[in-house]
Design a protein around this motif. Structure first.
Motif, short mmCIF file in Angstrom:
data_model
loop_
_atom_site.label_atom_id
_atom_site.label_comp_id
_atom_site.label_asym_id
_atom_site.label_seq_id
_atom_site.Cartn_x
_atom_site.Cartn_y
_atom_site.Cartn_z
N GLU A 707 0.94 -0.97 -0.18
CA GLU A 707 -0.09 -0.08 0.07
C GLU A 707 0.94 1.13 -0.09
O GLU A 707 1.64 1.40 0.79
CB GLU A 707 -0.77 0.04 1.13
N GLU A 710 4.30 2.99 -5.69
CA GLU A 710 3.83 3.44 -7.14
C GLU A 710 3.51 2.03 -7.90
O GLU A 710 4.45 0.93 -7.74
CB GLU A 710 4.99 4.07 -7.76
N GLY A 711 2.33 1.75 -8.72
CA GLY A 711 2.20 0.54 -9.31
C GLY A 711 2.96 0.58 -10.70
O GLY A 711 2.96 1.56 -11.37
N SER A 748 -3.92 1.01 -10.00
CA SER A 748 -2.71 2.07 -10.42
C SER A 748 -2.55 2.22 -11.69
O SER A 748 -1.93 3.29 -12.18
CB SER A 748 -1.54 1.31 -9.46
N ASP A 752 -3.67 5.84 -12.65
CA ASP A 752 -2.22 6.32 -12.28
C ASP A 752 -2.15 6.76 -10.93
O ASP A 752 -1.77 8.17 -10.79
CB ASP A 752 -2.13 7.59 -13.32
N ARG A 753 -2.39 5.92 -10.03
CA ARG A 753 -2.30 6.26 -8.48
C ARG A 753 -1.48 5.29 -7.87
O ARG A 753 -1.36 4.12 -8.17
CB ARG A 753 -3.79 6.52 -8.13
N PRO A 754 -1.10 5.61 -6.71
CA PRO A 754 -0.15 4.49 -5.85
C PRO A 754 -1.14 3.28 -5.64
O PRO A 754 -2.55 3.55 -5.58
CB PRO A 754 0.13 5.19 -4.45
N ARG A 755 -0.68 2.21 -4.98
CA ARG A 755 -1.25 1.03 -4.58
C ARG A 755 -2.21 1.44 -3.54
O ARG A 755 -1.62 2.19 -2.65
CB ARG A 755 -0.23 0.23 -4.35
N ASN A 756 -3.50 1.10 -3.58
CA ASN A 756 -4.46 1.51 -2.41
C ASN A 756 -4.43 0.25 -1.28
O ASN A 756 -5.08 0.42 -0.30
CB ASN A 756 -5.71 1.59 -3.06
#
Length: 804
Positions: A707, A710-711, A748, A752-756
């Motif tokens: 979590e 970056e993916g 991700s 385009d977002r970090p791992r949740n």
């Protein structure tokens, strides 16, 4: 040379014949050999005079480097390693602490009574503390002494041979030091530990190397048997001559190692031959050793030292008692092993005979060593006394202490065995009598006589049928475990069970045997094999995918191989068992194992099919080879036909094994084709996607994504399952699971977002990872896949926002 060889062959022939004579005279074989050896030595001295000195001069090296290695190896190889582990502390205490006590007290006593310098007396104490209970152990086997007592006596002797030689050399070093002080003592103690542990280390290295070579020569039983002989001598000589550590302990380590792993390293024919080959080697060595003891004893020297013998013998016997009774009670109080009874301690004291090793050590003393001739006479007297007095009186002492009696369980098993023998022996005779082949009245008469004998034995034991239900139950449960173990032995010999699985399965049988001994039937009923229970996963599955290049085994997965063969073994045991309670227990175990297998198939479909395919291929080859062997042995087919048939069998097996190997190590393209997300995608397109993907097999507990990071990739679960962990999920007490066909990591890449969330492998799992570049090309070129991924990502995003 020819004359020497003829004398040696004559002595060996006399020794082999002596086994029958000793049995007829009801005396230990080794005692008879010593008596003959003393007589032969007397005659040879009268006729040959000084010529016998040359033989005696070579005797120490003959014992140490030619006869001792096979004796140590044979004893260690046949020693029950699990029993050895159980009594490791008392055996080690007797072989080390008791030896040290004996060395010091004998040295002090001899110095005080005979007015001799202390250091030479300590050397004598070390060499005379080496026990050699060959005669006692032979008697134990003859009368059926308790297994634990035999193990204690034999185990102490086995380890004591090594520690006594080390102690002797340490004390001999002290004798060469001008001033004996605390520093010299500390150095000697360090040397003792280094030499002993060094022997273990050298033995382990040799054992591992020989184990590998034995596997490479599995096709030749003769080569494997020869290699075990090489191992016995190489381990001894390399340790003693090259590294100057204990050769006895090194050879003992090799023997214990190979004895424990015999079925893993030796072929079927070699395994069957080991008992005969090493029994012959040990018998030959013992004959030469005890003949040599007799030849070495010079009655003239013995007579000149007669005045010293009573005090010396008294010291030896008293010190032996002190060294045992000072150590064993302390071990009993520590509760690290089952307590050793007073009767067993008495037998340990009286059974501490001296033999060839003590004679060899005293003969290796330098010629200028003080009192060498006196020590030689004393050792000869002690060896003779313990063999002629202790060995010949141990049987009545055991009877007086009631050690030769069976415990209640063994007593019941003895009577049960007689009953089984009666039924199995007379069944074919009764059948033949019914067909008129032999006299029915005569068969009935002999059957009644046999039953009367059993009844007399029952009455003599005072058993009178008491507790027969308990005995039947225990006998049936032990038999159930025996039948299961026998299946594993045969499966390994036939090449359909891997070494790793065999070790785990036989260890499981041993664990259940211990449970049965400790808790009875209740212990077995509560056993679930430590893997699965009815509530699901209890313990991780250890999956090891190993490529083993060879004709018998391809790729194996222990997670399925173990329960699969355990099911076969228990089912076979159930069929052979006669006791209803044992059959019911086997059926309950089978139900538990079927749940394991079904759960495995659900989570690991590829491995399940692959292991089954490999098992079928190996089973077909084993059955085909066995049939060819039977036809050739019966001279129904010729060697040429047999060779052609074997080639066909091997070709068929190789093809089937290759197919199984493909399933156990599938391509990424194959795995993608089994995922619902890619259903309907053409094979050429799957190939393009697969080129940008990687296959991973991960252990339970592996963190796949974390979590907040970056993916950079997208994952598909192809075997096992994973768990999703995050702070928001934890607040709600949720821990979602993703199974075969599920995916993660798409949010991700799509948004385009970090791992949740963090994703962890909940058990050993297989995944396909598609990197960011391949993922974006996949979404661009395949609208159906893009739509499904987009839907999954948007659904999960809504769920994430709702939790926030």
């Amino acid at each position: 040379m020819v004359v020497s060889i003829m004398i040696l062959m004559g002595l060996l022939g006399l020794g082999f014949l002596g086994t029958k004579v000793a049995t007829a005279l009801r005396i230990p074989h080794s005692v008879l050999l010593v008596i003959i050896g003393v007589a032969a030595g007397f005659v040879l001295r009268m006729r040959a005079g000084a010529s016998l000195d040359g033989i005696i001069g070579q005797y120490p090296d003959i014992i140490m480097y030619i006869l001792l290695p096979p004796l140590v190896f044979e004893s260690a190889y046949n020693f029950d390693f699990y029993e050895f582990k159980r009594d490791l502390v008392p055996i080690t205490a007797l072989a080390v602490v008791s030896l040290l006590i004996s060395t010091i007290l004998v040295g002090l006593g001899l110095s005080a009574f005979l007015k001799l310098p202390l250091i030479p007396c300590l050397v004598f104490g070390a060499l005379i503390s080496a026990t050699d209970p060959v005669a006692v152990v032979a008697l134990f086997k003859e009368i059926g002494a308790p297994k634990r007592l035999t193990g204690l006596v034999e185990g102490e002797s086995l380890l004591n041979d090594g520690t006594a030689i080390v102690m002797f050399r340490v004390m001999l070093g002290f004798a060469a030091v001008p001033l004996f002080n605390a520093q010299a003592f500390a150095a000697g103690l360090v040397q003792f530990v280094v030499v002993a542990l060094g022997g273990v280390l050298v033995g382990l290295v040799v054992a591992l190397v020989i184990s590998l070579i034995l596997r490479l020569t599995s096709a030749s039983a003769s080569a494997q048997l020869g290699l075990t002989v090489v191992a016995a001598y190489i381990s001894f000589l390399v340790a003693d001559h090259n590294f100057h550590v204990s050769g006895v302990i090194s050879t003992m380590t090799v023997g214990l190692f190979l004895g424990t792993r015999a079925r893993l390293d030796l072929g079927k024919e070699a395994l069957q031959g080991m008992g005969h080959v090493w029994e012959f080697m040990a018998l030959t060595a013992n004959i030469v050793v005890f003949f040599g003891v007799g030849l070495t004893i010079d009655m003239g020297i013995l007579w000149t030292s007669l005045a010293f013998l009573p005090a010396t013998l008294l010291i030896i016997f008293v010190v032996r008692a002190i060294s045992v009774y000072a150590v064993v009670p302390v071990v009993n109080l520590s509760k690290v092993a089952k307590p050793i009874s007073g009767a067993y301690q008495a037998i340990l004291v009286w059974g501490g005979l001296r033999g060839g090793l003590a004679m060899a050590l005293v003969l290796t003393l330098p010629n200028d060593f003080p009192f060498k001739q006196l020590f030689l006479a004393l050792v000869a007297a002690i060896v003779l006394a313990t063999l002629l007095v202790n060995a010949l009186t141990i049987k009545p002492i055991m009877h007086w202490l009631k050690v030769d009696r069976l415990n209640p369980v063994d007593e019941g098993f003895y009577l049960k065995t007689l009953d089984i023998l009666g039924r199995s022996v007379f069944a074919p005779l009764v059948h033949a009598a019914r067909n008129g082949s032999i006299s029915a009245s005569l068969v009935e008469e002999k059957r009644l006589q046999y039953e009367e004998t059993i009844a007399a034995n029952v009455k003599a034991l005072g058993h009178e049928g008491k507790g027969t239900e308990v005995v039947d139950l225990m006998f049936g449960l032990y038999s159930l475990l025996l039948f299961e173990k026998r299946y594993y032995d045969e499966a390994l010999e036939n090449g359909i069970l891997s070494r790793h699985a065999y070790m785990r399965l036989t260890r499981s049988v041993m664990d259940r045997k211990i449970l049965l001994e400790q808790d009875g039937r209740v212990g077995l009923e509560g056993h679930d094999f430590g893997f699965f229970g009815k509530k699901g996963l209890k313990k991780k599955i250890k999956i090891r995918i190993a490529k083993v290049f060879g004709p018998s085994v391809t790729s194996l997965t222990l997670g399925l191989e173990i329960p699969l063969h355990r099911l076969f073994g228990i089912q076979e045991a159930e069929e052979k068992s006669e006791l209803p309670e044992a059959k019911a227990l086997a059926r309950r175990w089978s139900e538990v194992i079927r749940e394991q297998i079904a759960e495995f198939y659900a989570y690991y479909p590829n491995f399940g099919i692959g292991v089954q395919s490999a098992f079928i291929a190996d089973t077909v080859r084993a059955a085909s080879t066995r049939t060819i062997d039977e036809l050739q042995d019966a001279a129904i087919i010729s060697g040429a036909v047999s060779a052609r048939a074997r080639i066909d069998v091997e070709e068929t097996h190789a093809k089937a094994s290759a197919e199984a190997r493909t399933l156990l190590n599938p391509s990424v393209e194959y795995l993608l084709g089994r995922i619902p997300l890619f259903k309907g995608v053409p094979e050429d397109i799957l190939g393009r996607i697969a080129r940008g993907a990687k296959r991973h097999v991960v252990a339970q507990g592996t963190v796949l994504v974390r979590e907040g990071e970056e993916g950079s990739s997208f994952f598909l679960v192809t075997a096992g399952y994973v768990e999703v962990v995050s702070e928001s999920l934890a607040r709600q007490g949720l821990r979602p699971k993703l199974f075969i066909g599920d995916c993660f990591g798409e949010m991700s890449l799509v948004f385009d977002r970090p791992r949740n969330a963090t994703v962890v492998a909940a058990r050993h799992s297989e995944l396909v990872e598609i990197d960011q570049k391949a993922f974006r090309e996949m979404l661009k070129d395949f609208p159906e896949v893009r739509a499904e991924v987009q839907r999954i990502a948007e659904t999960r995003l809504r769920e994430l926002n709702a939790r926030a």
